[in-house]
Design a protein around this motif. Sequence first.
Motif, PDB file in Angstrom:
ATOM      1  N   ILE A   4       4.103  10.745   2.734  1.00  0.00           N
ATOM      2  CA  ILE A   4       3.824  10.088   1.713  1.00  0.00           C
ATOM      3  C   ILE A   4       5.435   8.936   1.471  1.00  0.00           C
ATOM      4  N   ASP A   5       6.073   9.621   1.205  1.00  0.00           N
ATOM      5  CA  ASP A   5       7.589   8.571   1.777  1.00  0.00           C
ATOM      6  C   ASP A   5       7.420   8.060   2.471  1.00  0.00           C
ATOM      7  N   ASP A   6       6.955   7.351   3.310  1.00  0.00           N
ATOM      8  CA  ASP A   6       6.997   6.181   4.389  1.00  0.00           C
ATOM      9  C   ASP A   6       5.222   5.387   3.531  1.00  0.00           C
ATOM     10  N   THR A   7       4.102   5.473   2.963  1.00  0.00           N
ATOM     11  CA  THR A   7       3.448   5.289   2.649  1.00  0.00           C
ATOM     12  C   THR A   7       3.814   4.616   0.799  1.00  0.00           C
ATOM     13  N   LEU A   8       4.769   5.530   0.790  1.00  0.00           N
ATOM     14  CA  LEU A   8       5.113   4.249  -0.609  1.00  0.00           C
ATOM     15  C   LEU A   8       6.224   3.678  -0.391  1.00  0.00           C
ATOM     16  N   ARG A  50      -6.118  -1.946   0.049  1.00  0.00           N
ATOM     17  CA  ARG A  50      -6.628  -0.585   0.720  1.00  0.00           C
ATOM     18  C   ARG A  50      -5.703   0.298   1.072  1.00  0.00           C
ATOM     19  N   LEU A  51      -4.417   0.329   0.782  1.00  0.00           N
ATOM     20  CA  LEU A  51      -3.441   1.183   0.916  1.00  0.00           C
ATOM     21  C   LEU A  51      -3.393   2.436   0.120  1.00  0.00           C
ATOM     22  N   VAL A  52      -3.417   1.525  -1.393  1.00  0.00           N
ATOM     23  CA  VAL A  52      -3.686   2.223  -2.809  1.00  0.00           C
ATOM     24  C   VAL A  52      -4.790   2.767  -2.551  1.00  0.00           C
ATOM     25  N   PRO A  57      -6.966   7.817  -4.035  1.00  0.00           N
ATOM     26  CA  PRO A  57      -8.186   7.450  -4.013  1.00  0.00           C
ATOM     27  C   PRO A  57      -9.030   7.302  -4.838  1.00  0.00           C
ATOM     28  N   LEU A  58      -8.283   8.816  -6.661  1.00  0.00           N
ATOM     29  CA  LEU A  58      -9.061   9.284  -7.420  1.00  0.00           C
ATOM     30  C   LEU A  58      -8.208   7.958  -8.387  1.00  0.00           C
TER      31      LEU A  58
END
Length: 99
Positions: A4-8, A50-52, A57-58
Amino acid sequence: MTSIDDTLSEIRWLRNEIWRCRRLLGTGLPGAERELVEKRLHEQLSAFERLVSTAFPLALSSKVYSFKSTTIGRSDSSEAPIENAAMASSGCLEKSISG
């Protein structure tokens, strides 16, 4: 699998790049350079959405609760769509947390 850190971190990077492109578009760029920056901005906005939407997703999907969606409640205020999107989003988050 990414953390999640990489995604953020990637979301923040894209946000900063979007801001940079918007600042550049606010300057007096010549036609060809302006087109390149606009194209890059469009690509980054698409990647950001797309990433967010895959990361959240919800609760935070920009496609589900965008400011362009139909207003709920009073619509005489110019801020009503934003307020209503926030209310709808928080209700969705509460449902996803409670089960």
